[in-house]
Scaffold this motif. Structure first.
Motif, short mmCIF file in Angstrom:
data_model
loop_
_atom_site.label_atom_id
_atom_site.label_comp_id
_atom_site.label_asym_id
_atom_site.label_seq_id
_atom_site.Cartn_x
_atom_site.Cartn_y
_atom_site.Cartn_z
N ALA A 17 49.20 40.71 46.80
CA ALA A 17 49.52 41.62 45.61
C ALA A 17 50.63 42.73 45.94
O ALA A 17 51.41 42.86 45.12
N CYS A 22 52.66 44.82 43.38
CA CYS A 22 51.71 45.41 42.31
C CYS A 22 51.72 46.79 42.80
O CYS A 22 51.72 47.45 43.68
N MET A 75 46.68 45.07 38.83
CA MET A 75 45.64 44.30 39.15
C MET A 75 44.38 44.72 39.09
O MET A 75 44.08 46.08 39.21
N ILE A 151 49.36 34.34 43.92
CA ILE A 151 49.27 35.87 43.32
C ILE A 151 50.77 35.99 42.95
O ILE A 151 50.92 36.58 41.93
#
Length: 356
Positions: A17, A22, A75, A151
């Protein structure tokens, strides 16, 4: 080939991530996914990103709603009961057309159940999972490497369609360790986020992030717009693997995630006993890979068997996909019990022997 590193599944999720850019993680601890949050708590502040352990799962998903509204990649992760608590917020996010990624490392249920691996959240993930007419892409990796790769894909799909996406693994995938490679991937062309509530993009008007429509005709129009989007996702984002499906088969197994790995061993064991068995492995649980059944329906003598770590949830989609043209059987373990290869093989022999 890049360098491979040995990582626990949950920690690999966090690293993947971060590499997918992210910017914010909001979560709450629950076994067997707590290491996702623990990893993010160590890594995110060091690189100037946001980690926040919320006071509850309800708070965490609403923080995702707020962050997603600004256009940044964000997330959350949880496990089964925690996803239930997040369900209202997931519906709000889908209604407001906001991109985000939700991780569900599934444990046994219902209720508190157990902390052992299960696949009994299939209905929750694929049949809405919350109120209203909405859908979200659900990716089901079968290895830690595939989980890492998915992901990045989930963030890209979320941004492309302005929709929440879920990665659904089981507790075994979260807790096991495997070598993984974090591959350099070409940057995907994604739509500009002119809809965001901050200054992203070339905005011409004030943006409001909301899922409330007081006039029924306005909400119906919005729902039909969402339906058109979901049709695009169904057209473009279906993923599956056909394993040993060339030519005539005695029976075809349908399985996903960890269970599909077990079934690949079953296929080898069956071959030694003179049985020719194939496997359909859905990688997207929604949109469901019905085309895989169109490709195999005329080549399986005895039909299909859905093998799951549940009491029989995906079997309904297998029946829909085969549409009465071939028999559909089921074998499952539940409550955190993992199917044993010998038991699956015995069930297959019972079906094939009975039909012959």
């Amino acid at each position: 080939m890049g360098e491979k590193v040995l990582m626990k599944g949950n920690e690999a999720i966090g690293e993947a991530a971060i590499r997918a850019n992210c910017k914010a993680f909001f979560g709450y601890p629950i076994t067997p996914q707590t290491e996702v949050a623990a990893y993010m708590s160590r890594k995110m502040p060091k690189i100037g990103r946001v980690f926040l352990q919320a006071e509850s799962e309800v708070a965490a998903i609403n923080m995702v709603y707020g962050a997603a509204g600004t256009g940044v990649r964000c997330m959350t992760s949880s496990s089964s009961p925690g996803i239930s608590l997040k369900s209202e917020g997931i519906s709000y996010i889908a209604g407001a057309e906001l991109p985000c990624v939700i991780i569900n490392i599934v444990r046994g249920g219902p209720g508190l159940g157990s902390i052992q691996p299960a696949q009994s959240d299939y209905f929750q993930a694929t049949k809405g999972g919350a109120h209203g007419d909405f859908k979200m892409p659900v990716f089901a990796p079968s290895s830690i490497q595939e989980m890492v790769d998915l992901i990045q894909d989930a963030f890209d799909v979320a941004d492309t369609y302005r929709n929440p996406c879920m990665i659904m693994g089981d507790g075994m995938l979260g807790q096991m360790m495997e070598p993984v490679e974090f591959k350099e991937r070409p940057k995907k062309e994604l739509p500009e986020k002119t809809w965001a509530a901050n200054s992203l993009g070339d905005r011409k008007e004030h943006n409001v992030i909301n899922s409330l429509y007081l006039k029924p005709e306005d909400l119906e129009k919005h729902n039909f717009k969402l339906v058109d989007k979901y049709k695009e996702i169904e057209k473009n984002e279906v993923r599956y693997e056909l394993y040993n499906c060339e030519g005539e088969k005695d029976l075809i197994i349908v399985a996903y995630g960890t269970t599909s790995r077990i079934c690949k061993n079953v296929i080898k064991m069956a071959k030694e006993e003179g049985l020719n068995i194939g496997l359909i492995r859905p990688i997207t649980l929604w949109p469901y890979p019905t085309e895989a059944f169109e490709k195999t329906i005329d080549h399986t003598k005895c039909g299909y068997i859905s093998v799951e770590m549940s009491c029989g949830q995906m079997v309904e989609d297998v029946r829909l996909a085969s549409n009465g043209r071939k028999p559909v059987y089921f074998y499952g373990r539940t409550g955190g019990m993992v199917p044993h290869p010998e038991d699956i093989l015995n069930k297959i022999k019972e079906i094939v022997g009975g039909v012959k």
